[in-house]
Design an enzyme around this catalytic site. Structure first.
Site, short mmCIF file in Angstrom:
data_model
loop_
_atom_site.label_atom_id
_atom_site.label_comp_id
_atom_site.label_asym_id
_atom_site.label_seq_id
_atom_site.Cartn_x
_atom_site.Cartn_y
_atom_site.Cartn_z
NE ARG A 11 3.92 12.46 10.72
CZ ARG A 11 3.43 11.77 9.91
NH1 ARG A 11 2.88 10.81 10.39
NH2 ARG A 11 2.87 11.95 8.61
CE1 TYR B 119 1.79 7.23 14.12
CE2 TYR B 119 3.06 7.19 12.31
CZ TYR B 119 2.51 7.67 13.19
OH TYR B 119 2.70 9.45 13.42
CD GLU C 250 -6.27 5.02 4.51
OE1 GLU C 250 -5.26 4.20 3.99
OE2 GLU C 250 -5.83 5.65 5.48
NE ARG D 184 -8.01 6.63 9.52
CZ ARG D 184 -7.37 6.52 8.41
NH1 ARG D 184 -6.16 6.06 8.38
NH2 ARG D 184 -7.75 6.64 7.16
CG ASP E 291 -2.18 0.93 1.05
OD1 ASP E 291 -2.41 0.98 0.13
OD2 ASP E 291 -2.62 1.30 2.14
CD GLU F 179 -7.42 12.67 4.05
OE1 GLU F 179 -7.17 13.59 3.12
OE2 GLU F 179 -7.40 11.58 3.66
CB THR G 257 -6.33 7.95 1.35
OG1 THR G 257 -6.21 7.07 2.25
CG2 THR G 257 -7.55 8.50 1.20
CD GLU H 260 -5.46 2.68 -0.16
OE1 GLU H 260 -4.69 2.00 -0.95
OE2 GLU H 260 -5.38 3.06 0.87
CD GLN I 221 -3.30 4.31 10.54
OE1 GLN I 221 -4.54 4.18 10.40
NE2 GLN I 221 -2.26 4.94 9.57
CE1 TYR J 169 -0.02 8.72 4.34
CE2 TYR J 169 2.30 9.55 4.25
CZ TYR J 169 1.03 9.67 4.78
OH TYR J 169 0.96 10.33 5.92
CG ASP K 47 -6.03 0.51 3.55
OD1 ASP K 47 -5.80 -0.58 4.12
OD2 ASP K 47 -4.86 1.47 3.80
#
Lengths: 410, 410
Positions: free
Chosen positions: B138, B240, B195, B233, B122, B356, B342, B197, B236, B124, B229
């Site tokens: 982040r 992660y 997601e 969250r 996958d 999002e 995504t 995709e 994750q 990004y 996908d």
């Protein structure tokens, strides 16, 4: 019984009847791959033996496949029956005439990848390794991330590049960013490394939405192999934030040709290190049977032993890894492979990767030929060996996983 | 030709003869899985058609398999021959009597996962998605990591949990750490997301140590599918760092049942967004033919369209993803699947994930029934659709990938 007899395997041979690991072999005279069981210095043609002794159809069928996946799919009760049958054929006087001719000298066989790998997951289960590498990759930060003591961290690797011991490893090319540079450059990896690991081979399928609790792990772990998770440290360092290792690992992962049954490791069970952080119930093994494994490993570079990683020092057990891997309902397939991550002990000469042994390349290791290595050079051969305690003081051999570095290709 | 004729497919049907996507189907009367080719509202039993018209052995053999992998393995020249044959059978008057009875109404078939997934990667590849998610995961740091504009970031996912559209998705359990807490807690994911995709289906094997350059991508990309996908969250976010997504993703990945041949997307090719950062030569597509794809997608939640993600906005192309994935010498197998990550465009209602769309759950989306969603609730159905420009102003349908959320299991 003469010492020339294929049955004359010394009681303390690491591949005696207490071990009986499974592989897949070919011979010059018969190039079709088939299941072999190692016994001393020979390989039993297992399917042919089953037919020669008139084994039940189930045992004969599972052993007559060209790879281990049907046996893996058959599940724990079948594994027990097959192992009992093999033990009988190799120890019962009445089978010697039939089975003896089917024990092929190791020197006469080529060994293949013993199973088709379904999904490959690599964990990060050694606290010593995580601390050592965390200091190098994330200097200035706490070397252990906040989640480390709460769950066995893992990620999916590339199943299609899992190869059998002896397969050459071409030095990978890729992007890396040299210290002080803004932009990356491209070329052959300058920091090619190894990771000495143990691999766990999964059998028995589960459905999506179900979980394998810790106490169900032994139903789904068929056996173990040695594993070298070749790593391009410069590629890895540049790529791995935020989605983890990718090209720094996916070029090759080598496994030993023999899968040692979990049943052969009963005497290797040991308590894992004390847990200093409370665990959620699905990972809490305080009251569980010990599922650490006292497997002694050696890492050899061009014939010279550079480290002796102790698997007994691993923080997370295979039962915890499997329970965690499936806690979200992820299904298992026969042939799934999960690995421990680098096996590193607390001593400077018990670490499982060159990046730790050489402190990020700062203190190269000296070899007997007068040369030194920070990381691997073209032509270098890496061999990882392992063995475990068996019954009555004998050892259970895991054999070796070997690989030589070939130059990068244009 | 009467309008009841199975050949009476309007010229502007998104599944007209300009498309001809491949799938695997079963019927109540004949439950063996076999290859089907969608034509209008029907499915051609492709292997039976090949036999009925007396097709060459190669074409007949590839179409008579129970899944697409042999066709994927056969490579681009065979794909061209098979597509030409299918086109002839569906348009040539001389084949109508033989082929007509083999066109089964869609309502009468069940659709399976069309190929066995080898490795699943996958990516990004949407800058808008990476920026949006980077701000959430982040906060305070630069949303794009320093490597983002230099390489298509990717990671391996779990091939064994790729499922066909319509498969239910059980809400995963796992560890997550609530804001302000020191220790994690365990339970059903509270932030279950999707997601939207695009998936790329790989054919033709390559050896370890070789690379697929950008200009070789079309030799190895057989076709595309829609992909969801599913993402937990909260799981994750906690797991992660440092090795990437694992259990937050591995419980399920859904794909559409139809693989649209790359050949059907010739009119969808478009230039990717301008590159503002110089690329290393193996990824530099400034002088390459355009390999962006103008595919319009829709994300529907319980029948209500919540977003329209534009694939044309993706920063990295499939050719760059494939060139990067193999630049280290990683081999390809038929059935490898790589996904775009995504698909998010620049507009608030063109993003491909709820995290999002709802700004990390802070601004729930309103549904026509008066309810709102920050993340998915049990019973919610998610459908992702897609289509692309075809010849003469018609559309090429990608169909849909659908899935309903089932409650977590104890």
């Amino acid at each position: 019984m003469s010492t020339d007899s294929p049955f004359a395997v010394p009681y303390d041979d690491p591949f005696g009847v207490h071990n009986l690991p499974y592989g897949v072999f070919r011979t010059a005279g018969r190039p079709q791959p088939r299941i072999g069981v190692r016994f001393g210095g020979r390989v039993l043609d297992a399917g042919a033996a089953a037919r020669a002794v008139g084994a039940p159809a189930e045992v004969s069928g599972l052993l007559s496949a060209p790879l281990l996946n049907p046996l893996l799919a058959a599940g724990r009760p079948a594994w027990t029956r097959v192992r009992a049958a093999l033990t009988e054929w190799l120890t019962g006087e009445q089978h010697r005439a039939a089975v003896g001719p089917l024990l092929v000298p190791l020197a006469d066989v080529a060994l293949d990848l013993p199973f088709e790998v379904a999904d490959y997951v690599d964990f990060y289960a050694s606290e010593h390794h995580a601390v050592n590498v965390g200091r190098i990759f994330r200097a200035g930060a706490d070397p252990l991330t906040p989640n480390w003591k709460h769950l066995p961290i893992g990620y999916h690797g590339r199943a299609g590049t899992v190869v059998v011991s002896g397969s050459p490893v071409v030095r990978p090319c890729g992007q890396r960013r040299a210290g002080g540079e803004d932009a990356p450059s491209y070329g052959p990896s300058l920091r090619l490394d190894v990771e000495a690991e143990l691999g766990f081979v999964v059998g028995g399928a589960t459905g999506r939405g179900s979980r394998v609790a810790m106490d169900g792990a032994d139903e789904h772990v068929f056996g173990v192999c040695l594993l070298n998770d070749w790593s391009a440290r410069d590629v890895q360092a540049w790529e791995y934030v935020p989605l983890g290792p990718f090209l720094g690992k996916s070029f090759a992962t080598s496994v030993s040709p023999w899968v040692v049954p979990l049943d052969a490791l009963a005497h290797a069970r040991t308590a894992p290190p004390p847990r200093d952080t409370p665990l959620l119930p699905y990972l809490d093994d305080a009251a569980a049977p010990p599922r650490g494994l006292d497997i002694a490993m050696e890492l050899r570079l061009n014939g010279h032993t550079v480290s002796r990683p102790p698997f007994a020092a691993m923080y997370w057990t295979y039962a915890q890894m499997l329970a965690h891997m499936t806690v979200n309902g992820a299904s298992l397939r026969p042939g799934d492979l999960f690995a421990s991550g680098t096996v590193s002990g607390p001593e400077p000469d018990s670490v499982g990767a060159l990046i730790e042994l050489t402190h990020g390349g700062q203190r190269p290791v000296a070899l007997p030929d007068g040369s030194t290595r920070a990381f691997l050079e073209d032509g270098d051969e890496v061999v990882i060996t392992g063995s475990a305690p068996g019954p009555g003081g004998v050892r259970v051999g895991l054999g070796e996983v070997a690989g030589r570095v070939e130059p990068a290709r244009d």
